[in-house]
Design an enzyme around this catalytic site. Sequence first.
Site, PDB file in Angstrom:
ATOM      1  N   THR A  87       6.002  22.803  -2.825  1.00 49.31           N
ATOM      2  CA  THR A  87       5.040  23.564  -3.033  1.00 49.31           C
ATOM      3  C   THR A  87       4.560  22.889  -2.231  1.00 49.31           C
ATOM      4  O   THR A  87       3.763  22.710  -1.856  1.00 49.31           O
ATOM      5  CB  THR A  87       4.514  23.099  -4.402  1.00 49.31           C
ATOM      6  OG1 THR A  87       4.150  21.727  -4.081  1.00 49.31           O
ATOM      7  CG2 THR A  87       5.806  23.429  -5.349  1.00 49.31           C
ATOM      8  N   THR A 122       5.641  18.618  -7.268  1.00 51.17           N
ATOM      9  CA  THR A 122       4.018  18.790  -7.643  1.00 51.17           C
ATOM     10  C   THR A 122       3.211  19.314  -7.457  1.00 51.17           C
ATOM     11  O   THR A 122       3.472  20.491  -7.181  1.00 51.17           O
ATOM     12  CB  THR A 122       3.608  17.690  -6.719  1.00 51.17           C
ATOM     13  OG1 THR A 122       4.087  16.425  -6.624  1.00 51.17           O
ATOM     14  CG2 THR A 122       2.177  17.547  -6.732  1.00 51.17           C
ATOM     15  N   GLU A 151       7.100  13.139 -10.096  1.00 50.25           N
ATOM     16  CA  GLU A 151       7.780  11.582  -8.932  1.00 50.25           C
ATOM     17  C   GLU A 151       6.749  10.970  -8.575  1.00 50.25           C
ATOM     18  O   GLU A 151       5.756  11.367  -7.739  1.00 50.25           O
ATOM     19  CB  GLU A 151       8.808  11.787  -7.897  1.00 50.25           C
ATOM     20  CG  GLU A 151       8.247  13.327  -6.640  1.00 50.25           C
ATOM     21  CD  GLU A 151       7.833  12.457  -6.311  1.00 50.25           C
ATOM     22  OE1 GLU A 151       7.877  11.298  -6.102  1.00 50.25           O
ATOM     23  OE2 GLU A 151       7.168  13.245  -4.991  1.00 50.25           O
ATOM     24  N   LEU A 153       7.847   8.258  -5.765  1.00 49.49           N
ATOM     25  CA  LEU A 153       8.337   7.610  -4.568  1.00 49.49           C
ATOM     26  C   LEU A 153       7.493   8.002  -3.539  1.00 49.49           C
ATOM     27  O   LEU A 153       7.000   9.118  -2.870  1.00 49.49           O
ATOM     28  CB  LEU A 153       9.557   8.019  -5.128  1.00 49.49           C
ATOM     29  CG  LEU A 153      10.045   9.364  -4.363  1.00 49.49           C
ATOM     30  CD1 LEU A 153       9.992   9.997  -3.126  1.00 49.49           C
ATOM     31  CD2 LEU A 153      11.373   9.831  -5.583  1.00 49.49           C
ATOM     32  N   ALA A 263      -7.227  -0.589   6.478  1.00 45.41           N
ATOM     33  CA  ALA A 263      -7.888  -0.014   7.021  1.00 45.41           C
ATOM     34  C   ALA A 263      -6.731   0.668   8.338  1.00 45.41           C
ATOM     35  O   ALA A 263      -6.454   0.223   8.660  1.00 45.41           O
ATOM     36  CB  ALA A 263      -8.923  -0.489   7.281  1.00 45.41           C
ATOM     37  N   GLY A 264      -7.443   1.650   8.260  1.00 46.75           N
ATOM     38  CA  GLY A 264      -6.868   2.514  10.142  1.00 46.75           C
ATOM     39  C   GLY A 264      -6.976   3.533  10.331  1.00 46.75           C
ATOM     40  O   GLY A 264      -8.475   3.669  10.006  1.00 46.75           O
ATOM     41  N   CYS A 271       0.883  14.702   1.134  1.00 42.06           N
ATOM     42  CA  CYS A 271       0.954  14.401  -0.241  1.00 42.06           C
ATOM     43  C   CYS A 271      -0.090  14.403  -0.422  1.00 42.06           C
ATOM     44  O   CYS A 271      -1.155  14.838  -1.589  1.00 42.06           O
ATOM     45  CB  CYS A 271       1.972  13.101  -0.909  1.00 42.06           C
ATOM     46  SG  CYS A 271       3.800  13.379  -0.728  1.00 42.06           S
TER      47      CYS A 271
HETATM   48  C1  UGA Z   1       2.681   8.505  -1.377  1.00 42.29           C
HETATM   49  C2  UGA Z   1       2.694   8.351  -2.773  1.00 42.29           C
HETATM   50  O1  UGA Z   1       2.415   6.524  -2.589  1.00 42.29           O
HETATM   51  C3  UGA Z   1       3.390   8.641  -3.760  1.00 42.29           C
HETATM   52  O2  UGA Z   1       3.519   7.130  -5.142  1.00 42.29           O
HETATM   53  C4  UGA Z   1       3.526   9.024  -4.326  1.00 42.29           C
HETATM   54  O3  UGA Z   1       5.072  10.085  -4.982  1.00 42.29           O
HETATM   55  C5  UGA Z   1       3.817  10.292  -3.245  1.00 42.29           C
HETATM   56  O4  UGA Z   1       2.346  10.098  -1.775  1.00 42.29           O
HETATM   57  C6  UGA Z   1       4.033  11.993  -3.087  1.00 42.29           C
HETATM   58  O5  UGA Z   1       3.085  12.339  -3.703  1.00 42.29           O
HETATM   59  O6  UGA Z   1       5.137  12.678  -3.025  1.00 42.29           O
HETATM   60  P1  UGA Z   1       3.749   8.452   1.245  1.00 42.29           P
HETATM   61  O7  UGA Z   1       3.076  10.095   1.113  1.00 42.29           O
HETATM   62  O8  UGA Z   1       5.441   8.441   1.169  1.00 42.29           O
HETATM   63  O9  UGA Z   1       3.984   8.701  -0.369  1.00 42.29           O
HETATM   64  O10 UGA Z   1       3.248   6.673   1.728  1.00 42.29           O
HETATM   65  P2  UGA Z   1       2.476   6.064   1.296  1.00 42.29           P
HETATM   66  O11 UGA Z   1       3.247   4.958   1.644  1.00 42.29           O
HETATM   67  O12 UGA Z   1       1.569   6.199  -0.218  1.00 42.29           O
HETATM   68  O13 UGA Z   1       1.478   6.498   2.620  1.00 42.29           O
HETATM   69  C7  UGA Z   1       0.429   7.470   2.333  1.00 42.29           C
HETATM   70  C8  UGA Z   1      -0.728   7.889   3.517  1.00 42.29           C
HETATM   71  O14 UGA Z   1      -1.612   6.488   3.530  1.00 42.29           O
HETATM   72  C9  UGA Z   1       0.282   6.941   5.135  1.00 42.29           C
HETATM   73  O15 UGA Z   1      -0.193   7.879   5.807  1.00 42.29           O
HETATM   74  C10 UGA Z   1      -0.024   5.663   5.494  1.00 42.29           C
HETATM   75  O16 UGA Z   1      -0.030   5.470   6.029  1.00 42.29           O
HETATM   76  C11 UGA Z   1      -1.258   5.567   4.571  1.00 42.29           C
HETATM   77  N1  UGA Z   1      -1.868   3.950   4.495  1.00 42.29           N
HETATM   78  C12 UGA Z   1      -1.532   3.656   3.802  1.00 42.29           C
HETATM   79  C13 UGA Z   1      -2.794   3.172   5.050  1.00 42.29           C
HETATM   80  O17 UGA Z   1      -4.089   4.031   5.571  1.00 42.29           O
HETATM   81  N2  UGA Z   1      -2.979   2.565   4.060  1.00 42.29           N
HETATM   82  C14 UGA Z   1      -2.588   1.879   3.376  1.00 42.29           C
HETATM   83  O18 UGA Z   1      -3.098   0.503   3.004  1.00 42.29           O
HETATM   84  C15 UGA Z   1      -1.527   2.299   2.579  1.00 42.29           C
END
Ligand code: UGA
Length: 447
Positions: A87, A122, A151, A153, A263-264, A271
């Site tokens: 989607t 989603t 989901e 994940l 932070a970053g 997503c």
């Molecule tokens: C995210 C959600 O965490 C999942 O639970 C959800 O299923 C998924 O979206 C979805 O809707 O399909 P995802 O996008 O794979 O998962 O990755 P994340 O590990 O959550 O990271 C997302 C972004 O946030 C990345 O760019 C990561 O670098 C950033 N991030 C994450 C930060 O900048 N700081 C953090 O402390 C954690």
Amino acid sequence: MVNVAVIGSGYVGTVAAVAFAIAGNDVVGVEASAEKVAALRSGSVPFHEPGLEQHLAEQLATRRIRFTDDLAEGIAEADVVFICVGTPPGLDGRPDLTALRAATAQVGAAAQGRTIVVTKSTVPIGWGEEAQEILRRTNAGSDMSVVSNPEFLREGTAVSDFLYPDRVVIGGDADAVDTVAELYAPIINQSFPGGDPTCRPVLLRTDLATAETIKYAANAFLAAKITYINEVSRICDASGADVEIVADAVGLDHRIERKYLGAGIGYGGSCFGKDLEALTFYGVDHELDLPLINSVNPSNLRQRQHIIIKLRAALGGLFGRRIALLGLAYKPDTDDTRGAPSVTIARHLLEANADIVAYDPVVKQVDELPNLERATDVYEAVTDADATVLLTEWTEFGDIDFARVAELMRGDLVVDGRNWLDPHRIVAAGLRYHSMGRAPVTPPATD
Ligand code: UGA
């Protein structure tokens, strides 16, 4: 055992199909692209996800999983059909439901006997009702129920997130929810081979709209949490405080927790940004005032601007400066660059006439940046660079030899966009270390 069909062999669909097979169910993966079907049948996964190919090979060997491009044949025996098609954001930013509507109508037309149609893609809140209407129209006499099973994940850890979740949310009418819960029983009880019975997920049975809302509420919260600490990092940059220590201290409060306070340069991916935008549209359509939710995406994008401002200040301008970007994926362990901060940052730098070169260990191409200069390793990337900027915290970047980097670079600036590198090693090599809100590090004293 429940017979399962999974429509769509993209990220979510492939992981779901393989995980349901690991959990002991008979699974048919249905995918319109014959090429993808051929690849999956031979055990090849068309995207980078650690461990998935090995799991797929094992499940193909047990014959619990197979793939077809014939939807009617694929769902003929299925008790439960999962719809996992994409989607993506449409031209106006709203999720494009074309593939979802088409898949739902095809399932409606082909289903025989009692069939439960589960939406895993989603979807905008309220989709479940539209899906029910589509099924009624395409197959008036059928016995079909719509269920929402969002989901949670993450790319990079998708299979283990699926098999060892915190919770399983199933929304719909009670009978249909029971059948889907039965399918999930090995995961909920952690009784599949390799399951961890000491760590069972919570099963939440809800109505359709609640399940759909849980998905958005969870992603919006995580995105807001990251955005919050990024705003704090800007305060730390101004005050000289250290955002990592602030985050540690704040995260020690059990009500808050440290996770997602990293932070970053902000979040990317397919997503968080898209789901927040969908919530904003929901607010517009329903005349709801959602100032907090509406502000998260703009603030996240502002963080990408923040690193450009830092670079410009530290280099005394960007025109003609050579900048090495380390990492292009939106996070490690994926080759995905959708919504990646790297793309926006590279574009800003190119617009400012900087000369950029990028190295990423896995990403093969970035569609938005077809002419991006690429290096084959870190050291080639940093050669003659005025600045080196870390954009993705790939494990291999933990082993960078900064003494060698210092010799190869023309300048001396390292900007750590993920607050992930060891500042002391960088400063000890004679380089300047800048970060996203970490306290400045002074060079070691010399005699
Ligand atoms: C995210 C959600 O965490 C999942 O639970 C959800 O299923 C998924 O979206 C979805 O809707 O399909 P995802 O996008 O794979 O998962 O990755 P994340 O590990 O959550 O990271 C997302 C972004 O946030 C990345 O760019 C990561 O670098 C950033 N991030 C994450 C930060 O900048 N700081 C953090 O402390 C954690």
